[in-house]
Design an enzyme around this catalytic site. Structure first.
Site, PDB file in Angstrom:
ATOM      1  N   GLN A 317       0.840  -1.196   0.000  1.00 14.48           N
ATOM      2  CA  GLN A 317       0.000   0.000   0.000  1.00 14.48           C
ATOM      3  C   GLN A 317       0.873   1.244   0.000  1.00 14.48           C
ATOM      4  O   GLN A 317       1.918   1.298   0.657  1.00 14.48           O
ATOM      5  CB  GLN A 317      -0.958  -0.004   1.182  1.00 14.48           C
ATOM      6  CG  GLN A 317      -0.316   0.182   2.548  1.00 14.48           C
ATOM      7  CD  GLN A 317      -1.308   0.003   3.673  1.00 14.48           C
ATOM      8  OE1 GLN A 317      -1.926  -1.050   3.808  1.00 14.48           O
ATOM      9  NE2 GLN A 317      -1.466   1.039   4.489  1.00 14.48           N
ATOM     10  N   ASP A 393      -1.887  24.380  11.146  1.00 14.03           N
ATOM     11  CA  ASP A 393      -1.564  25.139  12.351  1.00 14.03           C
ATOM     12  C   ASP A 393      -0.113  25.584  12.227  1.00 14.03           C
ATOM     13  O   ASP A 393       0.763  24.775  11.901  1.00 14.03           O
ATOM     14  CB  ASP A 393      -1.748  24.258  13.590  1.00 14.03           C
ATOM     15  CG  ASP A 393      -1.227  24.912  14.857  1.00 14.03           C
ATOM     16  OD1 ASP A 393      -1.832  25.913  15.285  1.00 14.03           O
ATOM     17  OD2 ASP A 393      -0.214  24.417  15.401  1.00 14.03           O
ATOM     18  N   ASP A 395       3.152  27.082  14.055  1.00 14.90           N
ATOM     19  CA  ASP A 395       3.794  27.279  15.357  1.00 14.90           C
ATOM     20  C   ASP A 395       5.173  27.888  15.107  1.00 14.90           C
ATOM     21  O   ASP A 395       6.198  27.217  15.187  1.00 14.90           O
ATOM     22  CB  ASP A 395       3.890  25.932  16.084  1.00 14.90           C
ATOM     23  CG  ASP A 395       4.490  26.065  17.481  1.00 14.90           C
ATOM     24  OD1 ASP A 395       4.705  27.201  17.932  1.00 14.90           O
ATOM     25  OD2 ASP A 395       4.750  25.025  18.108  1.00 14.90           O
ATOM     26  N   GLU A 397       8.139  29.947  16.207  1.00 10.39           N
ATOM     27  CA  GLU A 397       8.771  30.360  17.463  1.00 10.39           C
ATOM     28  C   GLU A 397      10.130  31.023  17.178  1.00 10.39           C
ATOM     29  O   GLU A 397      11.125  30.320  17.085  1.00 10.39           O
ATOM     30  CB  GLU A 397       8.924  29.155  18.388  1.00 10.39           C
ATOM     31  CG  GLU A 397       7.589  28.480  18.703  1.00 10.39           C
ATOM     32  CD  GLU A 397       7.715  27.337  19.702  1.00 10.39           C
ATOM     33  OE1 GLU A 397       8.716  27.279  20.442  1.00 10.39           O
ATOM     34  OE2 GLU A 397       6.811  26.495  19.730  1.00 10.39           O
ATOM     35  N   MET A 464       0.405  29.719  24.073  1.00  9.77           N
ATOM     36  CA  MET A 464       1.312  28.784  24.750  1.00  9.77           C
ATOM     37  C   MET A 464       1.581  29.252  26.181  1.00  9.77           C
ATOM     38  O   MET A 464       2.688  29.688  26.524  1.00  9.77           O
ATOM     39  CB  MET A 464       2.601  28.637  23.948  1.00  9.77           C
ATOM     40  CG  MET A 464       2.386  27.971  22.592  1.00  9.77           C
ATOM     41  SD  MET A 464       3.913  27.702  21.656  1.00  9.77           S
ATOM     42  CE  MET A 464       4.266  29.377  21.112  1.00  9.77           C
ATOM     43  N   TYR A 466       2.516  28.176  28.969  1.00  2.00           N
ATOM     44  CA  TYR A 466       3.348  27.254  29.731  1.00  2.00           C
ATOM     45  C   TYR A 466       4.799  27.584  29.398  1.00  2.00           C
ATOM     46  O   TYR A 466       5.064  28.470  28.567  1.00  2.00           O
ATOM     47  CB  TYR A 466       3.022  25.791  29.413  1.00  2.00           C
ATOM     48  CG  TYR A 466       2.774  25.489  27.951  1.00  2.00           C
ATOM     49  CD1 TYR A 466       3.812  25.454  27.027  1.00  2.00           C
ATOM     50  CD2 TYR A 466       1.488  25.242  27.488  1.00  2.00           C
ATOM     51  CE1 TYR A 466       3.587  25.184  25.693  1.00  2.00           C
ATOM     52  CE2 TYR A 466       1.246  24.968  26.151  1.00  2.00           C
ATOM     53  CZ  TYR A 466       2.299  24.940  25.253  1.00  2.00           C
ATOM     54  OH  TYR A 466       2.069  24.684  23.923  1.00  2.00           O
ATOM     55  N   TRP A 621      -0.381  20.635  25.274  1.00  5.09           N
ATOM     56  CA  TRP A 621       0.930  20.116  24.893  1.00  5.09           C
ATOM     57  C   TRP A 621       1.391  19.179  26.017  1.00  5.09           C
ATOM     58  O   TRP A 621       1.596  19.620  27.125  1.00  5.09           O
ATOM     59  CB  TRP A 621       1.974  21.209  24.686  1.00  5.09           C
ATOM     60  CG  TRP A 621       3.275  20.576  24.264  1.00  5.09           C
ATOM     61  CD1 TRP A 621       4.303  20.159  25.063  1.00  5.09           C
ATOM     62  CD2 TRP A 621       3.650  20.227  22.930  1.00  5.09           C
ATOM     63  NE1 TRP A 621       5.293  19.581  24.320  1.00  5.09           N
ATOM     64  CE2 TRP A 621       4.926  19.604  23.009  1.00  5.09           C
ATOM     65  CE3 TRP A 621       3.051  20.358  21.678  1.00  5.09           C
ATOM     66  CZ2 TRP A 621       5.592  19.134  21.878  1.00  5.09           C
ATOM     67  CZ3 TRP A 621       3.719  19.898  20.567  1.00  5.09           C
ATOM     68  CH2 TRP A 621       4.975  19.293  20.667  1.00  5.09           C
TER      69      TRP A 621
END
Length: 642
Positions: A317, A393, A395, A397, A464, A466, A621
């Site tokens: 596959q 999304d 992210d 940084e 975020m 944290y 997260w």
């Protein structure tokens, strides 16, 4: 918090009302005991109303009678009419009224009552009739009751959730006695709830929908009051529960997409972000390590035991690995949105250049959509990975501030332009494709993003909240405090969830688009001094502790998964909960280990904060850090989407 009404929740399962609601109304007759006939006139999930007919088997005409019956186990009587009623445990005694005391030999005495049951309506187990002998005068007809109860007033909402509304109202009055109430939806003639009390929970509703309720009171003669004033209630839309799934979890952790099914996580989430996609040479790409992990993404074989649907991969596959398993997971949970998350701490370095000019932005966005949305993976048949991802999304940084790679001043405006380009191209492919970003919690970082402009292109923003303190700090401090603390030596850094949220709101982001980050891990330090309070808080350390986490994206020390904290560290140190920060921490005076983390209690507190401030939801997260019971996610869901 949504209230519980154990005696007033209804299983609406028999008669469809065409609005996603159904209601149970039933009548049944059964012999209760010799000479007694029990007829249930109405039943619902925990209650019933009934009529009991007791035959005069004394051989004499009676002038005034007393009926005694024994309730079956699990049955109670809460109200009764056409008689005076007393109860001792399960023994009920009913005496006649002035107008119905005469019963001829072989005739019947009749009265009605309502009560509760524990799952099944059962006739009384014994029944007798006695009284004073009298003449041959037949009993008079009872006076006709044609007066309806008073109109219900004070209809109000006690609580509401995406699929239910809890209502309450003031009691009605009646010349004989109110025997129950009926709750109606507008334009529907059949009640959605029938009960004896003055509160009800109507379930089976649709999230984000306006419903108009009215209530009527009824008496034993069947008279019904006019409808109460209508009350319109809009059920809230579900809060977003966004969880990050780490691709490398399939290795040492044996944390597979199937794990999200078997541990109940997939059923609780609204969004699943797959971490991470790389940006190389201005394009989205899946390349061999260290630039990517094509093996975990789409080449790894999953046997039947590790496969979401129990079907092993075939060698022939084209698409295997996590991507194929995510597609199977979506088939099982069609409401779950799966997004590819680009960047992260390690792989954000290429984004600044990729969005630096209009031409580069257009090509960058096109490459990401072609790879992840259209599913065109180099070396595989066209569209082999189509249908895996519902959006993107980002992210990054961090714009301007930089992370592992320095940023540049023009990142601010280029990021806004890139998000506009993502929105344009996603909408051109298919309406409804998701676009979100992860934003930092520190003011010095999120101020470099044009939050007041970019939110227009986004479905939501994951804050975020944290890692506000960690291995880079020389003193022990909270890494995900809900609120700042009076004695915090770093208070000026505005290192709390509440301050990060307020900063985003002040920048113009709608509350409904803000998704609050919560960690399923803790951060710890070693050699922490006890300090004046003897608990190590804000005290100097030797440095970050060596945690149990295998977070290969950062290589950081001091990371402890919640399951390890719960199973090992909570029993080896002193656990406290800070009254201002609203999060727990652990200090072990013998080793100097100091640990900041979240537990189910603090998750519940943060859930309340999200609800009370009308925020969009919570972001996690990351998912593999929870304990096998899913304690952290369950605590969040029970608050946000009960």
């Amino acid at each position: 918090m949504r209230l519980s009404f154990a005696e007033r929740k209804f299983s609406l399962s028999a008669l469809s009302l065409g609005l996603g609601l159904v209601v149970t109304l039933s009548t049944s007759t059964a012999m209760a005991a010799d000479g007694c006939t029990f007829t249930s006139t109405n039943t619902w999930a925990t209650g019933y109303c009934a009529e009991l007919r007791v035959t005069n088997a004394t051989g004499s005409n009676l002038q005034g009678w007393t009926a005694t019956f024994q309730s079956a186990p699990g049955m109670t009587v809460t109200s009764l009419w056409n008689g005076s009623w007393t109860v001792e445990g399960s023994l009920n005694k009913v005496t006649s009224q002035d107008w119905n005391g005469a019963v001829l030999a072989g005739g019947v005495a009749t009265f009605g009552f309502c009560g509760t049951h524990s799952g099944t309506v059962i006739p009384p187990v014994s029944c007798t009739l006695s009284g004073s002998s009298g003449g041959n005068t037949p009993p008079p007809n009872p006076p006709a009751d044609t007066q309806a109860p008073s109109v219900v007033t004070g209809l109000s909402v006690l609580a509401k959730a995406p699929r239910s509304v809890d209502l309450a109202w003031q009691p009605s009055t009646d010349n004989v006695g109110v025997t129950g109430y009926e709750v109606f939806l507008s334009n529907v003639s059949t009640p959605v709830a029938t009960l004896t009390g003055t509160s009800a929970s109507v379930t089976g509703l649709t999230p984000g929908t306006a419903y108009t309720f009215t209530v009527k009171a009824r008496d034993a003669a069947g008279n019904r009051s006019a409808a109460s004033s209508p009350l319109t209630v809009t059920t809230p839309s579900p809060k977003k529960l966004v969880g990050y799934f780490i691709r490398w979890g399939v290795y040492g952790r044996a944390f597979y997409p199937k794990t999200l099914d078997t541990n109940g996580t997939a059923a609780k989430l609204t969004h699943l972000n797959y971490a991470f996609g790389n940006v190389v040479n201005g394009k989205c790409g899946i390349l061999p390590s260290p630039l990517g992990d094509s093996w975990a993404d789409y080449q790894m074989d999953f046997d039947a035991a590790k496969s979401v649907d129990g079907v092993a991969d075939l060698w022939s596959q084209p698409l295997k690995g996590n991507f194929n398993q995510l597609r199977k997971l979506k088939a099982k949970y069609p409401n779950l949105k799966v997004l590819i998350s680009l960047g992260g701490w390690t792989w954000s370095g290429g984004i600044s250049d990729a969005v630096s000019t209009p031409e580069k932005r257009q090509a960058f966005v096109q490459s990401c959509i072609d790879l992840y949305i259209r599913g065109n993976i180099p070396g595989l048949p066209a569209g082999a990975a189509a249908g895996v991802f519902d959006g993107i999304d980002i992210d990054w940084e961090f714009p301007v501030s930089g992370g592992l790679v320095p940023g540049r001043p023009e990142d601010t405006v280029n990021y806004t332009a890139a998000l506009a380009e993502f929105r344009r191209q996603l909408d051109a492919v298919r309406p409804g494709l998701q676009l979100s970003i992860a934003t930092p919690s520190a003011p010095g970082n999120y101020s470099k993003i044009e939050l007041g402009r970019v939110h227009a292109y986004l479905d939501h923003l994951n804050v975020m909240t944290y890692d506000m303190h960690g291995a880079w700090d020389s003193k022990a401090n909270f890494h995900s405090a809900l609120y700042n603390q009076t004695a915090n030596p770093d208070k000026a850094r505005r290192d709390s969830t509440q301050e990060a949220v307020q900063g985003h709101l002040a920048a113009g982001v709608p509350a409904s688009k803000l998704v609050v980050g919560v960690p399923f891990y803790g951060r710890g330090w070693q050699g922490t001094q006890a300090g004046p309070a003897g608990d190590g808080l804000y005290q100097s350390t030797w440095g970050a502790a060596w945690g149990n986490s295998d977070d290969v994206t950062t290589g950081a020390t001091g990371l402890f998964d919640y399951f390890y904290i719960r199973n090992v560290l909570e029993s080896t140190g002193v656990k406290r909960r800070h009254p201002e920060a609203q999060v727990p921490y652990i200090y072990n005076p013998s080793t100097g280990l100091w640990l900041s983390y979240d537990d189910p209690v603090s998750m519940g507190v943060k859930g309340d904060y999200i609800l009370n401030n009308n925020l969009g939801g919570a972001m996690i997260w990351e998912l593999s850090g929870d304990d096998p019971q899913g304690s952290l996610l369950t605590a969040l869901k029970s608050k946000l989407n009960p």
